[in-house]
Design an enzyme around this catalytic site. Structure first.
Site, PDB file in Angstrom:
ATOM      1  N   ALA A   1      43.919  35.914  38.260  1.00  0.00           N
ATOM      2  CA  ALA A   1      42.819  34.964  38.219  1.00  0.00           C
ATOM      3  C   ALA A   1      42.228  34.665  39.607  1.00  0.00           C
ATOM      4  O   ALA A   1      41.032  34.384  39.730  1.00  0.00           O
ATOM      5  CB  ALA A   1      43.286  33.675  37.553  1.00  0.00           C
TER       6      ALA A   1
ATOM      7  N   ARG B   1      46.621  28.022  38.543  1.00  0.00           N
ATOM      8  CA  ARG B   1      47.615  27.279  39.309  1.00  0.00           C
ATOM      9  C   ARG B   1      47.199  26.817  40.697  1.00  0.00           C
ATOM     10  O   ARG B   1      48.006  26.224  41.404  1.00  0.00           O
ATOM     11  CB  ARG B   1      48.911  28.107  39.417  1.00  0.00           C
ATOM     12  CG  ARG B   1      49.578  28.237  38.062  1.00  0.00           C
ATOM     13  CD  ARG B   1      50.776  29.149  38.058  1.00  0.00           C
ATOM     14  NE  ARG B   1      51.296  29.280  36.701  1.00  0.00           N
ATOM     15  CZ  ARG B   1      50.762  30.070  35.767  1.00  0.00           C
ATOM     16  NH1 ARG B   1      49.713  30.811  36.053  1.00  0.00           N
ATOM     17  NH2 ARG B   1      51.272  30.114  34.560  1.00  0.00           N
TER      18      ARG B   1
ATOM     19  N   ASP C   1      37.601  38.330  32.288  1.00  0.00           N
ATOM     20  CA  ASP C   1      36.196  37.986  32.521  1.00  0.00           C
ATOM     21  C   ASP C   1      35.248  39.180  32.629  1.00  0.00           C
ATOM     22  O   ASP C   1      34.023  39.000  32.677  1.00  0.00           O
ATOM     23  CB  ASP C   1      36.065  37.108  33.783  1.00  0.00           C
ATOM     24  CG  ASP C   1      36.722  37.721  35.010  1.00  0.00           C
ATOM     25  OD1 ASP C   1      36.668  38.966  35.165  1.00  0.00           O
ATOM     26  OD2 ASP C   1      37.280  36.973  35.831  1.00  0.00           O
TER      27      ASP C   1
ATOM     28  N   HIS D   1      45.254  41.585  29.595  1.00  0.00           N
ATOM     29  CA  HIS D   1      45.123  40.429  28.699  1.00  0.00           C
ATOM     30  C   HIS D   1      43.836  40.453  27.883  1.00  0.00           C
ATOM     31  O   HIS D   1      43.407  39.423  27.380  1.00  0.00           O
ATOM     32  CB  HIS D   1      45.240  39.128  29.518  1.00  0.00           C
ATOM     33  CG  HIS D   1      46.603  38.957  30.127  1.00  0.00           C
ATOM     34  ND1 HIS D   1      46.856  38.135  31.199  1.00  0.00           N
ATOM     35  CD2 HIS D   1      47.799  39.514  29.797  1.00  0.00           C
ATOM     36  CE1 HIS D   1      48.148  38.196  31.501  1.00  0.00           C
ATOM     37  NE2 HIS D   1      48.734  39.023  30.673  1.00  0.00           N
TER      38      HIS D   1
ATOM     39  N   CYS E   1      32.416  35.237  10.886  1.00  0.00           N
ATOM     40  CA  CYS E   1      31.791  36.532  10.596  1.00  0.00           C
ATOM     41  C   CYS E   1      30.885  36.380   9.374  1.00  0.00           C
ATOM     42  O   CYS E   1      31.014  35.418   8.603  1.00  0.00           O
ATOM     43  CB  CYS E   1      32.915  37.521  10.295  1.00  0.00           C
ATOM     44  SG  CYS E   1      32.387  39.139   9.761  1.00  0.00           S
TER      45      CYS E   1
ATOM     46  N   CYS F   1      31.256  37.871   6.793  1.00  0.00           N
ATOM     47  CA  CYS F   1      32.143  37.894   5.615  1.00  0.00           C
ATOM     48  C   CYS F   1      32.898  36.581   5.453  1.00  0.00           C
ATOM     49  O   CYS F   1      33.643  36.399   4.501  1.00  0.00           O
ATOM     50  CB  CYS F   1      33.131  39.056   5.710  1.00  0.00           C
ATOM     51  SG  CYS F   1      34.555  38.719   6.768  1.00  0.00           S
TER      52      CYS F   1
ATOM     53  N   THR G   1      47.178  36.569  42.358  1.00  0.00           N
ATOM     54  CA  THR G   1      48.037  36.268  41.202  1.00  0.00           C
ATOM     55  C   THR G   1      49.289  35.534  41.672  1.00  0.00           C
ATOM     56  O   THR G   1      49.870  35.896  42.698  1.00  0.00           O
ATOM     57  CB  THR G   1      48.416  37.548  40.410  1.00  0.00           C
ATOM     58  OG1 THR G   1      49.403  37.183  39.437  1.00  0.00           O
ATOM     59  CG2 THR G   1      48.929  38.681  41.262  1.00  0.00           C
ATOM     60  N   SER G   2      49.653  34.521  40.900  1.00  0.00           N
ATOM     61  CA  SER G   2      50.872  33.769  41.244  1.00  0.00           C
ATOM     62  C   SER G   2      52.117  34.565  40.863  1.00  0.00           C
ATOM     63  O   SER G   2      53.225  34.177  41.174  1.00  0.00           O
ATOM     64  CB  SER G   2      50.873  32.428  40.502  1.00  0.00           C
ATOM     65  OG  SER G   2      50.829  32.651  39.103  1.00  0.00           O
TER      66      SER G   2
ATOM     67  N   ASN H   1      47.329  36.864  48.984  1.00  0.00           N
ATOM     68  CA  ASN H   1      47.225  35.707  48.095  1.00  0.00           C
ATOM     69  C   ASN H   1      46.932  34.453  48.904  1.00  0.00           C
ATOM     70  O   ASN H   1      47.300  34.343  50.065  1.00  0.00           O
ATOM     71  CB  ASN H   1      48.522  35.541  47.291  1.00  0.00           C
ATOM     72  CG  ASN H   1      48.258  34.999  45.909  1.00  0.00           C
ATOM     73  OD1 ASN H   1      47.500  35.602  45.153  1.00  0.00           O
ATOM     74  ND2 ASN H   1      48.837  33.867  45.575  1.00  0.00           N
TER      75      ASN H   1
HETATM   76  P1  NAD Z   1      47.334  31.966  38.490  1.00  0.00           P
HETATM   77  O1  NAD Z   1      46.329  30.891  38.301  1.00  0.00           O
HETATM   78  O2  NAD Z   1      48.724  31.733  38.006  1.00  0.00           O
HETATM   79  O3  NAD Z   1      47.447  32.293  40.033  1.00  0.00           O
HETATM   80  C1  NAD Z   1      46.315  32.582  40.824  1.00  0.00           C
HETATM   81  C2  NAD Z   1      46.825  32.846  42.226  1.00  0.00           C
HETATM   82  O4  NAD Z   1      45.735  33.315  42.970  1.00  0.00           O
HETATM   83  C3  NAD Z   1      47.379  31.612  42.926  1.00  0.00           C
HETATM   84  O5  NAD Z   1      48.585  31.964  43.543  1.00  0.00           O
HETATM   85  C4  NAD Z   1      46.289  31.276  43.966  1.00  0.00           C
HETATM   86  O6  NAD Z   1      46.833  30.743  45.152  1.00  0.00           O
HETATM   87  C5  NAD Z   1      45.696  32.637  44.217  1.00  0.00           C
HETATM   88  N1  NAD Z   1      44.285  32.637  44.597  1.00  0.00           N
HETATM   89  C6  NAD Z   1      43.286  31.828  44.185  1.00  0.00           C
HETATM   90  N2  NAD Z   1      42.113  32.229  44.705  1.00  0.00           N
HETATM   91  C7  NAD Z   1      42.389  33.316  45.478  1.00  0.00           C
HETATM   92  C8  NAD Z   1      41.609  34.208  46.268  1.00  0.00           C
HETATM   93  N3  NAD Z   1      40.279  34.045  46.404  1.00  0.00           N
HETATM   94  N4  NAD Z   1      42.233  35.225  46.913  1.00  0.00           N
HETATM   95  C9  NAD Z   1      43.582  35.410  46.820  1.00  0.00           C
HETATM   96  N5  NAD Z   1      44.373  34.584  46.093  1.00  0.00           N
HETATM   97  C10 NAD Z   1      43.776  33.577  45.410  1.00  0.00           C
HETATM   98  O7  NAD Z   1      46.726  33.308  37.894  1.00  0.00           O
HETATM   99  P2  NAD Z   1      47.445  34.583  37.288  1.00  0.00           P
HETATM  100  O8  NAD Z   1      48.650  34.937  38.077  1.00  0.00           O
HETATM  101  O9  NAD Z   1      46.398  35.596  37.097  1.00  0.00           O
HETATM  102  O10 NAD Z   1      47.963  34.102  35.853  1.00  0.00           O
HETATM  103  C11 NAD Z   1      47.177  33.281  35.044  1.00  0.00           C
HETATM  104  C12 NAD Z   1      46.766  33.860  33.705  1.00  0.00           C
HETATM  105  O11 NAD Z   1      45.529  33.248  33.363  1.00  0.00           O
HETATM  106  C13 NAD Z   1      46.473  35.320  33.705  1.00  0.00           C
HETATM  107  O12 NAD Z   1      47.103  35.813  32.598  1.00  0.00           O
HETATM  108  C14 NAD Z   1      44.966  35.462  33.504  1.00  0.00           C
HETATM  109  O13 NAD Z   1      44.711  36.323  32.424  1.00  0.00           O
HETATM  110  C15 NAD Z   1      44.514  34.117  33.005  1.00  0.00           C
HETATM  111  N6  NAD Z   1      43.257  33.637  33.629  1.00  0.00           N
HETATM  112  C16 NAD Z   1      42.195  34.497  33.756  1.00  0.00           C
HETATM  113  C17 NAD Z   1      41.019  34.062  34.355  1.00  0.00           C
HETATM  114  C18 NAD Z   1      39.885  35.048  34.495  1.00  0.00           C
HETATM  115  O14 NAD Z   1      39.738  35.954  33.683  1.00  0.00           O
HETATM  116  N7  NAD Z   1      39.068  34.922  35.539  1.00  0.00           N
HETATM  117  C19 NAD Z   1      40.913  32.759  34.828  1.00  0.00           C
HETATM  118  C20 NAD Z   1      42.003  31.885  34.653  1.00  0.00           C
HETATM  119  C21 NAD Z   1      43.179  32.352  34.053  1.00  0.00           C
END
Ligand code: NAD
Length: 258
Positions: A41, A53, A123, A138, A167, A169, A207-208, A230
């Site tokens: 994310a 997060r 997205d 996902h 839908c 249907c 990603t966290s 990150n």
């Molecule tokens: P997460 O929210 O758990 O973690 C996001 C991480 O990214 C954090 O550690 C944060 O410090 C870091 N971060 C934020 N902005 C950043 C940047 N510009 N550059 C580098 N690091 C940055 O997200 P996750 O680990 O992807 O898990 C959350 C779940 O939520 C995933 O399964 C995802 O599918 C879903 N999600 C998707 C979206 C989307 O499609 N854009 C948005 C929100 C959540």
């Protein structure tokens, strides 16, 4: 109080350190023969889509239920109306545009320097930037199917409807996104594992690394180097060959690869 000379020294030290990180990453990317990107994310926060997060992530906002409860399979079946209210409000960010991270990755693929993007995001911004080989662990908000007859609908069917989208249907239209409690698509996960096993460079960003099984994918890296970029620490930082604290869009832009 910090004296001006000491301050200048500290600033210079910091600049050298930052330069060092970026140069190291640039050279690793230039030398890689099979580079794979794995993101979450955080890759889309610079496009204005909140992650889960971070400080202003969805977990810090108050809802009647936590996001992982609303976005679960059992909640979807129990209260689809509330599910779609949250989903439309928080998961559909249709005005968002690709940011520098998406653009640089798409360009690297076109130049033959990136094998694929593996993303946890739903997205569609990697494809909007021009990436072709994207493994969406996902799913995607852009694909939606009737639960009764399987008819396909694009995202407008969800965005423009009210309450529970139906839908022709009469069945409920369900987004093709993997909800909590649902398994990942086997074919996608298999392709992601195969890509990571072949990788000589795995760039992980935004990603966290706390949502499994997606986060466990980096365990499949064999001999390749692991780079983590990150904005905040992750539980896997110690394993990285190169760790950069920063925003992925800014970091990739600073490399001037394109
Ligand atoms: P997460 O929210 O758990 O973690 C996001 C991480 O990214 C954090 O550690 C944060 O410090 C870091 N971060 C934020 N902005 C950043 C940047 N510009 N550059 C580098 N690091 C940055 O997200 P996750 O680990 O992807 O898990 C959350 C779940 O939520 C995933 O399964 C995802 O599918 C879903 N999600 C998707 C979206 C989307 O499609 N854009 C948005 C929100 C959540």
């Amino acid at each position: 109080m910090i004296f001006p000379f000491r301050y200048a020294m500290l600033k210079a030290e910091l600049e050298v350190k930052t330069m060092g990180d970026r140069e190291q990453l640039r050279s690793m990317i230039e030398q890689a023969r099979h580079m794979v990107f794995f993101g979450g994310a955080g890759v889309s926060t610079e496009s204005g889509i909140p992650d889960f997060r971070s400080e202003d992530g969805l977990y810090r906002q108050s809802y009647r239920y936590p996001p992982e409860v609303i976005l679960s399979h059992s909640f979807f079946l129990r209260d689809p109306e509330e599910f779609f209210r949250f989903y439309r409000e928080k998961m559909l960010c249709l005005e968002a545009k690709p940011n520098a991270a998406h653009r640089v990755l798409a360009a690297l693929e076109k130049m033959g320097r990136l094998s694929c993007v593996i993303t946890q995001n739903i997205d569609g911004l990697h494809q909007a930037a021009g990436s072709r080989r994207v493994l969406e662990l996902h799913g995607s908000v852009h694909r939606n199917y009737c639960m009764e007859c399987g008819k396909f609908y694009d995202v407008k069917a969800i965005a423009d409807s009210h309450g529970i989208p139906r839908c022709s249907c009469g069945g409920i239209i369900k987004p093709d996104v993997v909800l909590y409690e649902e398994p990942l698509r086997e074919g996608t996960i298999r392709s992601a594992i195969a890509e990571i096993q072949k990788a000589d460079l795995l760039l992980v960003a935004g990603t966290s690394l706390s949502v499994y099984p997606a986060a466990g994918l980096i365990d499949y890296l064999r001999k390749g180097k692991l780079v983590l970029v990150n904005a905040s620490p992750t539980s896997r930082d110690k394993e990285a060959d190169l760790l950069i604290s920063g925003k992925i869009g800014e970091v990739l832009s600073e490399l001037h690869l394109i």
